[in-house]
Design a protein around this motif. Sequence first.
Motif, PDB file in Angstrom:
ATOM      1  N   THR A 210       0.765  -1.302  -0.004  1.00 21.53           N
ATOM      2  CA  THR A 210       0.016  -0.123   0.015  1.00 21.53           C
ATOM      3  C   THR A 210       0.852   1.282   0.119  1.00 21.53           C
ATOM      4  O   THR A 210       2.031   1.272   0.321  1.00 21.53           O
ATOM      5  CB  THR A 210      -1.155   0.022   1.335  1.00 21.53           C
ATOM      6  N   GLY A 211       0.334   2.222  -0.529  1.00 23.73           N
ATOM      7  CA  GLY A 211       1.019   3.466  -0.632  1.00 23.73           C
ATOM      8  C   GLY A 211       0.589   4.459   0.618  1.00 23.73           C
ATOM      9  O   GLY A 211       1.117   5.519   0.804  1.00 23.73           O
ATOM     10  N   ARG A 212      -0.362   3.739   1.440  1.00 25.26           N
ATOM     11  CA  ARG A 212      -0.873   4.742   2.716  1.00 25.26           C
ATOM     12  C   ARG A 212      -0.462   3.911   3.882  1.00 25.26           C
ATOM     13  O   ARG A 212      -0.997   2.807   4.363  1.00 25.26           O
ATOM     14  CB  ARG A 212      -2.486   4.622   2.589  1.00 25.26           C
ATOM     15  N   ALA A 213       0.719   4.217   4.708  1.00 28.61           N
ATOM     16  CA  ALA A 213       1.049   3.746   5.886  1.00 28.61           C
ATOM     17  C   ALA A 213      -0.020   3.769   6.960  1.00 28.61           C
ATOM     18  O   ALA A 213      -0.061   2.676   7.795  1.00 28.61           O
ATOM     19  CB  ALA A 213       2.359   4.489   6.287  1.00 28.61           C
ATOM     20  N   ALA A 216      -2.018   0.316   7.860  1.00 31.00           N
ATOM     21  CA  ALA A 216      -1.442  -0.905   8.063  1.00 31.00           C
ATOM     22  C   ALA A 216      -2.174  -1.802   9.235  1.00 31.00           C
ATOM     23  O   ALA A 216      -2.259  -2.978   9.108  1.00 31.00           O
ATOM     24  CB  ALA A 216      -0.136  -0.629   8.623  1.00 31.00           C
ATOM     25  N   ASP A 229       5.631  -1.049   1.669  1.00 30.15           N
ATOM     26  CA  ASP A 229       5.499   0.283   1.078  1.00 30.15           C
ATOM     27  C   ASP A 229       5.408   0.193  -0.398  1.00 30.15           C
ATOM     28  O   ASP A 229       6.163  -0.642  -1.080  1.00 30.15           O
ATOM     29  CB  ASP A 229       6.242   1.325   1.509  1.00 30.15           C
ATOM     30  N   ARG A 230       4.449   0.818  -1.238  1.00 31.13           N
ATOM     31  CA  ARG A 230       4.320   0.617  -2.790  1.00 31.13           C
ATOM     32  C   ARG A 230       5.798   0.835  -3.338  1.00 31.13           C
ATOM     33  O   ARG A 230       5.884   0.431  -4.458  1.00 31.13           O
ATOM     34  CB  ARG A 230       3.027   1.614  -2.914  1.00 31.13           C
ATOM     35  N   GLU A 231       6.432   1.862  -2.381  1.00 32.93           N
ATOM     36  CA  GLU A 231       7.783   2.167  -3.208  1.00 32.93           C
ATOM     37  C   GLU A 231       8.725   1.007  -3.553  1.00 32.93           C
ATOM     38  O   GLU A 231       9.661   0.776  -4.436  1.00 32.93           O
ATOM     39  CB  GLU A 231       8.403   3.189  -2.470  1.00 32.93           C
TER      40      GLU A 231
END
Length: 358
Positions: A210-213, A216, A229-231
């Motif tokens: 996900t790009g939104r921590a 979680a 993280d999506r990165e």
Amino acid sequence: MGKAVPGLRTAFSRKPAPERRNLNATWCGEANVKAILIEKTADRPIASLGDVDESLLPEGDVLVDIACSTLNYKDALAITGKAPVIRNFPMVPGIDFAGTVAQSSNPRFRPGDRVILNGWGLGETRWGGLAERARVEGDWLVSLPEGMDLRQAAAIGTAGYTAMLCVLALERHGITPDKGEIVVSGAAGGVGSVAVALLAARGFSVVAVTGRASEADYLRALGASSVIDREVLTGKVRPLGRECWAAGIDVAGSHVLANMLSMTRYRGIVATCGLAAGMDLPGSVAPFILRGVTLAGIDSVMCPLPDRLEAWSRLASDLAPETLEAMIATCPLSGVIETAPLFLSGAVRGRIVVPIAP
């Protein structure tokens, strides 16, 4: 009632979009159906809420009173005009619905039967589910599974049904919990949330991307073993990355899918069903010819009836009602137009149900 999704409360409390009346022959016939209608203008498509002439519903052998529809990423693209989703105008959006048969000349269904419809061009080439009624081909409908109510079916919707098709593709490839971790991109979204829950319920160790921590805790509550993280999946793609997981489910495409493939273990599989990050695939053939990785495309729109029936049967048995409830937010039909842009900004978690019938 499902929990509120972050970012949606403000949108739901705003003044509803004004109703369009008496603007052309589409609106306000003798028999009216309240609906979202998208019309083409010189600048861009315009969506509004109003009363549509029921006589203009498309031809079909089954008329359905819609109990609930949903708001999906594709619906958001259509309503905002951010992508050319709609092929015919005017269009009632809504790629799925759950409801009760009002009239039928199809031998499979009788008035009173409870049914589900996903895909088949709804909201794209055919008037869709964000309305009080829909007239459709009976061969497109699936009977509501035993033990499931219409709200639950709508909450699962196309996103959840697509997630189940992805899980089935992994199972048919021989992926079992002992083979290793399963990675799921877009895990906080509709497809991702259901996929995480389904895999966890089957005993898989799930890596949620996900790009939104901030999501979680939500993802771990659905059953994710870890959240990354999506990165990790958006950087430069190597022909072959480090082998990390036995299989994956991807909703993003582009660099995310290419990196996922390069990091999948020998003879693994990735099921892909979306393009939120792009339609390109900037990778190489290395994962396929050096590791025997399989890329399985999942199409939920034109999926044959036997596969649909299998998916919905499994959803009825595998997805716990309390787990589904944790994914749901509710949006009234009057709030759909203002809520749609939140999908495109990545502010939506889980599933959004749009109640239609009282």
